[in-house]
Design a protein around this motif. Structure first.
Motif, PDB file in Angstrom:
ATOM      1  N   GLU A  37      35.288 -70.869 -43.826  1.00 32.03           N
ATOM      2  CA  GLU A  37      34.083 -70.924 -43.012  1.00 32.03           C
ATOM      3  C   GLU A  37      32.930 -71.389 -43.888  1.00 32.03           C
ATOM      4  O   GLU A  37      33.091 -71.564 -45.096  1.00 32.03           O
ATOM      5  N   SER A  38      31.751 -71.560 -43.277  1.00 28.17           N
ATOM      6  CA  SER A  38      30.644 -72.029 -44.100  1.00 28.17           C
ATOM      7  C   SER A  38      30.327 -70.985 -45.161  1.00 28.17           C
ATOM      8  O   SER A  38      30.382 -69.784 -44.904  1.00 28.17           O
ATOM      9  N   SER A 182      37.899 -84.813 -29.609  1.00 26.87           N
ATOM     10  CA  SER A 182      39.264 -84.347 -29.884  1.00 26.87           C
ATOM     11  C   SER A 182      40.303 -85.472 -29.908  1.00 26.87           C
ATOM     12  O   SER A 182      41.221 -85.441 -30.719  1.00 26.87           O
ATOM     13  N   HIS A 208      37.140 -76.223 -41.160  1.00 26.56           N
ATOM     14  CA  HIS A 208      36.862 -74.857 -40.719  1.00 26.56           C
ATOM     15  C   HIS A 208      37.628 -74.567 -39.437  1.00 26.56           C
ATOM     16  O   HIS A 208      37.522 -73.497 -38.878  1.00 26.56           O
ATOM     17  N   ASN A 209      38.395 -75.554 -38.984  1.00 24.00           N
ATOM     18  CA  ASN A 209      39.006 -75.444 -37.664  1.00 24.00           C
ATOM     19  C   ASN A 209      40.527 -75.292 -37.749  1.00 24.00           C
ATOM     20  O   ASN A 209      41.244 -76.271 -37.927  1.00 24.00           O
ATOM     21  N   PRO A 210      41.030 -74.069 -37.610  1.00 24.73           N
ATOM     22  CA  PRO A 210      42.472 -73.861 -37.753  1.00 24.73           C
ATOM     23  C   PRO A 210      43.290 -74.583 -36.681  1.00 24.73           C
ATOM     24  O   PRO A 210      44.464 -74.883 -36.887  1.00 24.73           O
ATOM     25  N   ALA A 211      42.637 -74.913 -35.553  1.00 25.53           N
ATOM     26  CA  ALA A 211      43.384 -75.534 -34.457  1.00 25.53           C
ATOM     27  C   ALA A 211      43.917 -76.908 -34.831  1.00 25.53           C
ATOM     28  O   ALA A 211      44.826 -77.421 -34.189  1.00 25.53           O
ATOM     29  N   ALA A 214      48.188 -77.101 -37.250  1.00 23.88           N
ATOM     30  CA  ALA A 214      49.603 -77.009 -36.893  1.00 23.88           C
ATOM     31  C   ALA A 214      50.164 -78.418 -36.710  1.00 23.88           C
ATOM     32  O   ALA A 214      49.550 -79.257 -36.068  1.00 23.88           O
ATOM     33  N   LEU A 238      49.718 -69.891 -40.335  1.00 25.54           N
ATOM     34  CA  LEU A 238      49.117 -69.910 -39.005  1.00 25.54           C
ATOM     35  C   LEU A 238      49.801 -68.959 -38.034  1.00 25.54           C
ATOM     36  O   LEU A 238      49.168 -68.337 -37.201  1.00 25.54           O
ATOM     37  N   LEU A 249      40.529 -64.127 -38.517  1.00 30.22           N
ATOM     38  CA  LEU A 249      39.988 -65.462 -38.256  1.00 30.22           C
ATOM     39  C   LEU A 249      40.773 -66.158 -37.147  1.00 30.22           C
ATOM     40  O   LEU A 249      40.211 -66.764 -36.238  1.00 30.22           O
ATOM     41  N   LEU A 250      42.087 -66.074 -37.221  1.00 22.80           N
ATOM     42  CA  LEU A 250      42.907 -66.788 -36.239  1.00 22.80           C
ATOM     43  C   LEU A 250      42.804 -66.152 -34.857  1.00 22.80           C
ATOM     44  O   LEU A 250      42.977 -66.820 -33.849  1.00 22.80           O
ATOM     45  N   LYS A 251      42.505 -64.860 -34.815  1.00 18.81           N
ATOM     46  CA  LYS A 251      42.351 -64.201 -33.519  1.00 18.81           C
ATOM     47  C   LYS A 251      41.062 -64.618 -32.814  1.00 18.81           C
ATOM     48  O   LYS A 251      40.923 -64.451 -31.609  1.00 18.81           O
ATOM     49  N   CYS A 252      40.093 -65.119 -33.606  1.00 18.68           N
ATOM     50  CA  CYS A 252      38.801 -65.496 -33.028  1.00 18.68           C
ATOM     51  C   CYS A 252      38.886 -66.711 -32.122  1.00 18.68           C
ATOM     52  O   CYS A 252      38.009 -66.945 -31.306  1.00 18.68           O
ATOM     53  N   VAL A 253      39.896 -67.534 -32.310  1.00 13.52           N
ATOM     54  CA  VAL A 253      39.989 -68.757 -31.537  1.00 13.52           C
ATOM     55  C   VAL A 253      40.484 -68.421 -30.133  1.00 13.52           C
ATOM     56  O   VAL A 253      41.570 -67.879 -29.981  1.00 13.52           O
ATOM     57  N   PRO A 254      39.684 -68.690 -29.099  1.00 14.64           N
ATOM     58  CA  PRO A 254      40.139 -68.322 -27.755  1.00 14.64           C
ATOM     59  C   PRO A 254      41.327 -69.196 -27.349  1.00 14.64           C
ATOM     60  O   PRO A 254      41.382 -70.365 -27.688  1.00 14.64           O
TER      61      PRO A 254
END
Lengths: 321, 268
Positions: A37-38, A182, A208-211, A214, A238, A249-254
Motif C-alpha cells: 500500500e502507499s 481495466s 497496490h492492486n492484488p486483483a 492472479a 493470493l 488486505l485480501l479480504k478488503c477487496v469486495p
C-alpha cells in the motif's frame, strides 16, 4: 537484493526508514510482483534498484547484485552503463514520463544513442523493430507521433519500448497500469508476459492492486512498512495467504459475489488503524498494532522469515516462534 | 417514491479546438436518462473516456448542458442561469477523485470544511467552527483535525475531509466521482463503509461513478454501464451481474473474474 535498507533524511532532523532489511531475488525471465500500500516502500524499492533515489534518500545498508555486480557500490560510469542495458524502469504516469514535444520514435532512439548507437539510420531501424514488439499494427504512425496523439495505453507501450530498447535483464515497472482502465490494464499485463516469453526479460512489477496478479505474476512479495511480510508463489500468497496482514488486505477487496449473496452494502472487512510511522524504530513486529492475531511477544520481538511451504516465506512470530 | 433527480436525454457536446479547421463537436454524453430515488445509489460504470465524468460535471452545474433536462428539487437544473443555479447547488454536491488536488493545501481542515457555509451567506465564526467540527465527527475525524492541513493527512483522511465539506450544506444528492480510485485497498473499504453509513443515517442519494464494477456492485442499488457517451445497459445490481449482455459490461466484469477464482479457492 540482500538486507537492503533505505532511509530518507527529514526536514528538522531524524530519518524515515523506508526500507528495513529487504531481501529478494528474481530469476531470469521471472515476473515478481511487489504488493504494497502507499507508504509501504514499494516505490522506494524501485528507485533504489536503479539508484534513482531523491537527494535526501540514502541506501544505508545491504547490497543489490545485478548479474553479479553490486549496484550499491557502483560509480557514476558503471551506473550509466547498467541503467537501460542491465536494468530499466517503467514509470506510473506515461503522460508525465514522455517528453511532450519530441516524436516518440526519437525518444526511444535516445536510449540507444545513450548506449552508444551513433548512426541515426541504424537507430531508426532498431526503434521500428522494438516498436513492432510492443505494438501490433501501424508502427510507422506510432514512430512519428507525439505523445499527446497517443492513448494512455499506447503511451505506456512506448515507455515499455524504451525500457526494453537495450535488452536489459530486468525491467522494474512501478504501478505501470494504475492510470489505465481495466481492458487496457489487461492488455499491458499480457504484453509483459509475452515480452518475458519472447525475450527472457525478468520483471519486478510493483502494484497496490492484488486483483491484477492472479494468472500474471510468478511470485508475489508483500511489503508492509518497509519490510517483507510474505513472499511466495502467486497462487499460494493470493489463495492461501499466511501472514495476518496479507490475509486482512485480501479480504478488503469486495467480491462480485457479495452482491448476489445479499451482502451488498454490508460493512466490508477493513484493516483497522493505520500503518506505523517509519520515523520511530520499532522493537517488535511492525504489523502488531493492527494485527488481530497478536500474541504477547509480538511487540517485543521482531519476526524473522520462516518457511511455510516450498519457496513460501512469512515474517510472523506465529510461524517462526 | 419521487426520485431525487431525474435526468432526461442529457446531451453534452464539446467543441473541438483544432487550428484552421471548422470546429467539429465531440459528443461526450449522448441522450443519457436515469433517475435516483432518495436513499439509494446509482452506479455509473464505464471505462475512461466513456463520458461518465461529463455527466457528473453537468449534474453538478459545473458544465453547461447541450440539451436535455435535469429535474432536481422540482426544477430543471439544466435550464437555470448561473445565478439561479446557486440556489440548487447546495442540495447537490460533488466529491472528486483525488483529495490531494481537490483540497486547498494552504487552508486548515476547518476552513476547508466550513467554506461552503461562507459562500451560502452569513454564518457567525463560532457557528462555522462548530458545524465544521460536527461535520468532521460525522466522517470519523475528531475536532482535533480542525487545525491540521491537508499535507498532514493520509489519503483516506483527506477523502473524509472532502466528504465532510460536501455534506456541510446538507445535500440530498452526492455525486461521487471515482472517490475510491486513488485510495489503497484497505482504505477503500473504510471509505466505502463510511459512505454506506452516511447514506443510512442521512437518507442521501448517491451517484457513484467508477470503473470498478466490484465496488459498484457492492455499493449500488442499480448499475448503469456507459460506453462512448451512451448508457448501454442499466438495471438492478443482481440483474446486471447475472446476465451481462453487453460486451462492455462483460469486459468490466472480466477484470473481476480472477477474483471469482480467488473466492472459489478460498471457500474450498
Amino acid at each position: 537484493m540482500r538486507d537492503l535498507c533505505v532511509a530518507y533524511g527529514r526536514r528538522g532532523g531524524g530519518v524515515w526508514r523506508a526500507l528495513s532489511g529487504v531481501s529478494l531475488g528474481v530469476d531470469a525471465g521471472e515476473i515478481l510482483a511487489v504488493l504494497g500500500e502507499s507508504g509501504s516502500g514499494k516505490s522506494t524499492l524501485a528507485a533504489a534498484l536503479l539508484r534513482l533515489l531523491p537527494a535526501n534518500g540514502r541506501i544505508t545498508g545491504g547490497e543489490i547484485l545485478l548479474e553479479g555486480a553490486d549496484v550499491v557500490r557502483m560509480d557514476a560510469v558503471g551506473l550509466r552503463r547498467v541503467r537501460g542495458s542491465g536494468v530499466s524502469i517503467v514509470f506510473q504516469e506515461p503522460s508525465l514520463a514522455l517528453h511532450p514535444t519530441i516524436r516518440v520514435g526519437e525518444q526511444i532512439g535516445e536510449v540507444l544513442r545513450a548506449h552508444g548507437m551513433r548512426s541515426k539510420r541504424e537507430r531508426g531501424e532498431r526503434v521500428r523493430e522494438i516498436l513492432a514488439k510492443v505494438f501490433t499494427g501501424d508502427v510507422e504512425r506510432i514512430f512519428s507521433s507525439y505523445p499527446h496523439e497517443l492513448s494512455g495505453g499506447q503511451q505506456q507501450r512506448v515507455l515499455i519500448a524504451q525500457a526494453i530498447a537495450c535488452e536489459p535483464a530486468l525491467v522494474v515497472a512501478d504501478e505501470p497500469t494504475a492510470s489505465l482502465d481495466s481492458t487496457t490494464q489487461r492488455e499491458i499485463l499480457a504484453l509483459f508476459r509475452s515480452l518475458r516469453d519472447a525475450l527472457g526479460i525478468a520483471f519486478i512489477f510493483i502494484t497496490h492492486n492484488p486483483a491484477l496478479l492472479a494468472g500474471f505474476a510468478d511470485r508475489v512479495l508483500v511489503l508492509y512498512a518497509g519490510k517483507v511480510a510474505e513472499v511466495g508463489p502467486t497462487r499460494e500468497v493470493l489463495f492461501s495467504p499466511r501472514h495476518p496482514y496479507t490475509q486482512a488486505l485480501l479480504k478488503c477487496v469486495p467480491q462480485v459475489e457479495y452482491a448476489s449473496a445479499g451482502r451488498r452494502k454490508l460493512p466490508l472487512p477493513v484493516v483497522a488503524g493505520a500503518p506505523p510511522s517509519l520515523a520511530v524504530l520499532s522493537q517488535g513486529c511492525v504489523f502488531e498494532p493492527r494485527c488481530e492475531e497478536r500474541m504477547e511477544m509480538c511487540p517485543a520481538r521482531e519476526p524473522a522469515a520462516a518457511m511455510v511451504g516450498a519457496d513460501h516465506e512469512v515474517s510472523c512470530l506465529k510461524f517462526s516462534a | 417514491m419521487e426520485p431525487v433527480i431525474r435526468v432526461e436525454n442529457l446531451v453534452k457536446r464539446y467543441a473541438s479546438r483544432e487550428l484552421g479547421r471548422r470546429a467539429a463537436a465531440f459528443t461526450a454524453v449522448d441522450s443519457v436518462s436515469f433517475s435516483i430515488l432518495p436513499g439509494s445509489t446509482l452506479a455509473l460504470v464505464g471505462e475512461s473516456g466513456s463520458g461518465k465524468s461529463s455527466v457528473a460535471l453537468c449534474l453538478a452545474c459545473l458544465e453547461p448542458v447541450t440539451s436535455g433536462q435535469i429535474w432536481f428539487d422540482g426544477r430543471d437544473v439544466a435550464a437555470l442561469s448561473e445565478r439561479e443555479s446557486r440556489a440548487v447547488r447546495p442540495k447537490l454536491q460533488i466529491v472528486f477523485q483525488d483529495p490531494a488536488t481537490s483540497l486547498n493545501p494552504r487552508w486548515t481542515v476547518g476552513e476547508i470544511v466550513a467554506e461552503p457555509l461562507l459562500v451560502k451567506g452569513r454564518v457567525a465564526n463560532r457557528e462555522r467552527r462548530e458545524r465544521a467540527a460536527q461535520g468532521l465527527e460525522r466522517v470519523g475525524l475528531g475536532a482535533e483535525y480542525l487545525e491540521r492541513r491537508p499535507a498532514e493527512l493520509s489519503g483516506g483522511q483527506r477523502q473524509r475531509v472532502a466528504i465532510a465539506r460536501a455534506l456541510i450544506l446538507e445535500p440530498k444528492l452526492l455525486i461521487l466521482d471515482e472517490v475510491l480510485s486513488a485510495l489503497d485497498c484497505s482504505i477503500q473499504g473504510q471509505i466505502a463503509n463510511l459512505l454506506v453509513e452516511l447514506q443510512r443515517a442521512l437518507g442521501l442519494a448517491y451517484l457513484f461513478i467508477t470503473h470498478d464494477l466490484r465496488m459498484a456492485a457492492h455499493l449500488a442499488d442499480e448499475i448503469a454501464v456507459m460506453s462512448r457517451g451512451k448508457i448501454v445497459e442499466q438495471g438492478a445490481v443482481e440483474t446486471i451481474l447475472r446476465g451481462a449482455r453487453c460486451a462492455e459490461t462483460q469486459n468490466l466484469l472480466g477484470a473481476s473474474l480472477v477474483d471469482r477464482e480467488t473466492e472459489a479457492v478460498r471457500e474450498r
